[in-house]
Motif scaffolding. Structure first.
Motif, PDB file in Angstrom:
ATOM      1  N   THR A 128      81.503  36.275  54.928  1.00  0.00           N
ATOM      2  CA  THR A 128      80.331  35.643  55.538  1.00  0.00           C
ATOM      3  C   THR A 128      79.255  36.661  55.874  1.00  0.00           C
ATOM      4  O   THR A 128      78.060  36.424  55.678  1.00  0.00           O
ATOM      5  CB  THR A 128      80.749  34.889  56.813  1.00  0.00           C
ATOM      6  N   SER A 132      75.783  36.174  53.890  1.00  0.00           N
ATOM      7  CA  SER A 132      74.632  35.767  54.706  1.00  0.00           C
ATOM      8  C   SER A 132      73.546  36.832  54.731  1.00  0.00           C
ATOM      9  O   SER A 132      72.367  36.517  54.933  1.00  0.00           O
ATOM     10  CB  SER A 132      75.091  35.448  56.132  1.00  0.00           C
ATOM     11  N   ARG A 136      70.174  35.396  53.023  1.00  0.00           N
ATOM     12  CA  ARG A 136      69.769  34.794  54.298  1.00  0.00           C
ATOM     13  C   ARG A 136      68.688  33.733  54.113  1.00  0.00           C
ATOM     14  O   ARG A 136      68.783  32.620  54.658  1.00  0.00           O
ATOM     15  CB  ARG A 136      69.260  35.888  55.254  1.00  0.00           C
ATOM     16  N   PHE A 139      69.768  30.408  52.652  1.00  0.00           N
ATOM     17  CA  PHE A 139      70.501  29.564  53.578  1.00  0.00           C
ATOM     18  C   PHE A 139      69.618  29.035  54.703  1.00  0.00           C
ATOM     19  O   PHE A 139      70.071  28.264  55.542  1.00  0.00           O
ATOM     20  CB  PHE A 139      71.683  30.322  54.177  1.00  0.00           C
ATOM     21  N   TRP A 146      70.122  35.141  62.269  1.00  0.00           N
ATOM     22  CA  TRP A 146      70.902  36.014  61.384  1.00  0.00           C
ATOM     23  C   TRP A 146      71.271  37.308  62.097  1.00  0.00           C
ATOM     24  O   TRP A 146      72.411  37.789  61.963  1.00  0.00           O
ATOM     25  CB  TRP A 146      70.099  36.330  60.126  1.00  0.00           C
TER      26      TRP A 146
END
Length: 438
Positions: A128, A132, A136, A139, A146
């Motif tokens: 993850t 991410s 970033r 998403f 974040w």
């Protein structure tokens, strides 16, 4: 070898030593080997834990670390190392289970639920963390959320991984081995205290305030800041800072911007930003006298004003901002080296500082080449994109001494870097500043 390359190699060696130090400490008193593959997998796990811990050092914006290597290069190194750490985390259990299939019970929640769930959570957290970070924006994660998730996951991985290593007691038996290993792993994490607590505490004693807001062409906003008190901010043209708007520096809302004002002027500083995200979209609504806290300066995107061969600036869109600081500074310091600026924009209306650039051409030894991909009727300038053909057409033949600076969107920068290298320009004379660092 250029000074930047020399410094990058030196800091690379320092990093490798730091990353291998926990492994070296544990190998001072190794246990009886079970199998080569099994012991190798354990060392991969130790290296993964060490690398993830050191990410706090790389991303902490410590001016003494990798000084002169350039923040853009340090950030790219941070990203690539993160991907490498993920590979190490995945390789550790895979190789171990191939060498010793009986160890599969470590992942069996029926045998020891907490241990099994923790190990699976560590693998999931690492996946993850990396995914991410790489995607970033895809998403839809805001930078502030974040940043909170990123820090929390990293801390969980280091603490959980350290606990796993200590409880396994394969190389960490005994007080000396376990204590030394713990200190080596947690020491970089301790720097987070300096980054997140001590540094903002110092910043609160050096507040700034917004004294002017200028709405520029191309949906760009310029904010002018003035210090509240006698403190000053000294920087070099091309550098950037991190800014927090509000009454407290203890905030997740912290964003990097290049200065667009002259480094030769004491007192006020300015930065310019295009409305491209949640934070920058709010800049036109910032009220005068809003408090601000700035951290910096950072970056090695700094021109040499004594280079008689001159410099070439390749700007895409709002990537012209650091070049504006350079040109303002050169004008104020009466620098008259030859300068070529290729300024690319989708439309002529989005050429934010075109009026100022026209003035600079009468004040400096400056040649500006505007490139518009969607030109208006009657346009007689360059069209299309920055590529090798355009660079050959618009710039003089390289003399082996001229420096090249590039700032803009990634596709434009990649094309420009490739075009320059294809023409035989040494990478050590090409300086890039990527602004997608958050």
């Amino acid at each position: 070898m250029s000074p930047m390359t020399r410094q990058a190699l030196l800091w690379g060696i320092v990093y490798c030593v730091l990353a291998l130090l926990p492994m070296g400490w544990l190998l001072l008193s190794p246990p009886t080997a079970r199998s080569w593959a099994g012991e190798f997998s354990i060392m991969l796990g130790v290296l993964a834990l060490s690398v993830i811990s050191l990410q706090a050092l790389i991303s902490g914006r410590h001016r003494w670390f990798a000084h002169g290597a350039g923040f853009d290069n340090v950030l790219q190194f941070h990203r690539q190392i993160g991907i490498g750490a993920l590979c190490l985390v995945l390789a550790h259990p895979i190789i171990l289970l191939i060498a010793h299939p009986s160890f599969i019970h470590y992942l069996d929640p029926r045998e020891e639920t907490l241990r099994a769930l923790t190990l699976m959570a560590l693998i999931a957290a690492t996946l993850t963390l990396v995914i991410s970070s790489l995607w970033r924006t895809r998403f839809g994660l805001s930078y502030e959320w974040w940043r909170l998730i990123h820090g929390g996951l990293a801390l969980f991985i280091v603490v959980g991984g350290l606990g796993h290593a200590l409880m396994a007691q394969r190389y960490t038996q005994g007080v000396t081995a376990s204590l030394g290993f713990t200190l080596l792993i947690l020491l970089p994490i301790g720097l987070v205290v300096e980054t997140r607590l001590i540094r903002p505490w110092r910043m609160r004693k050096r507040p700034w305030r917004v004294v002017d807001i200028k709405l520029e062409r191309g949906e760009t906003t310029t904010l002018v800041l003035a210090p509240e008190g006698n403190h000053r901010f000294t920087f070099q043209p091309g550098q950037f800072f991190w800014i927090t708007l509000g009454d407290s520096p203890f905030s997740l809302q912290q964003h990097p911007f290049s200065m667009s004002s002259s480094a030769a002027q004491n007192g006020q500083i300015a930065f310019s930003a295009k409305q491209l995200g949640d934070f920058t979209n709010q800049l036109p609504q910032v009220s005068p006298n809003t408090h601000a806290f700035i951290e910096g300066p950072f970056g090695a995107f700094i021109p040499n004003p004594d280079n008689k061969a001159g410099i070439v600036m390749l700007a895409g869109g709002i990537g012209v901002t650091p070049f504006m600081s350079m040109l303002h500074t050169f004008r104020d310091r009466q620098v008259q080296i030859p300068i070529w600026l290729i300024y690319a924009n989708p439309t002529w209306q989005e050429a934010t500082f075109r009026d100022s650039l026209e003035e600079f051409q009468s004040q400096l030894n400056l040649t500006v080449i505007h490139v518009v991909s969607d030109p208006p009727d009657g346009w007689e300038g360059e069209t299309g994109y920055v590529d090798e053909a355009l660079i050959k057409r618009c710039l003089p033949r390289d003399d082996g001494q001229r420096d090249y600076f590039i700032c803009g969107p990634d596709p434009m920068m990649n094309a420009a870097e490739g075009a320059l290298i294809t023409q035989g320009i040494a990478p050590t004379r090409i300086f890039s500043d990527r602004f997608d660092i958050v």
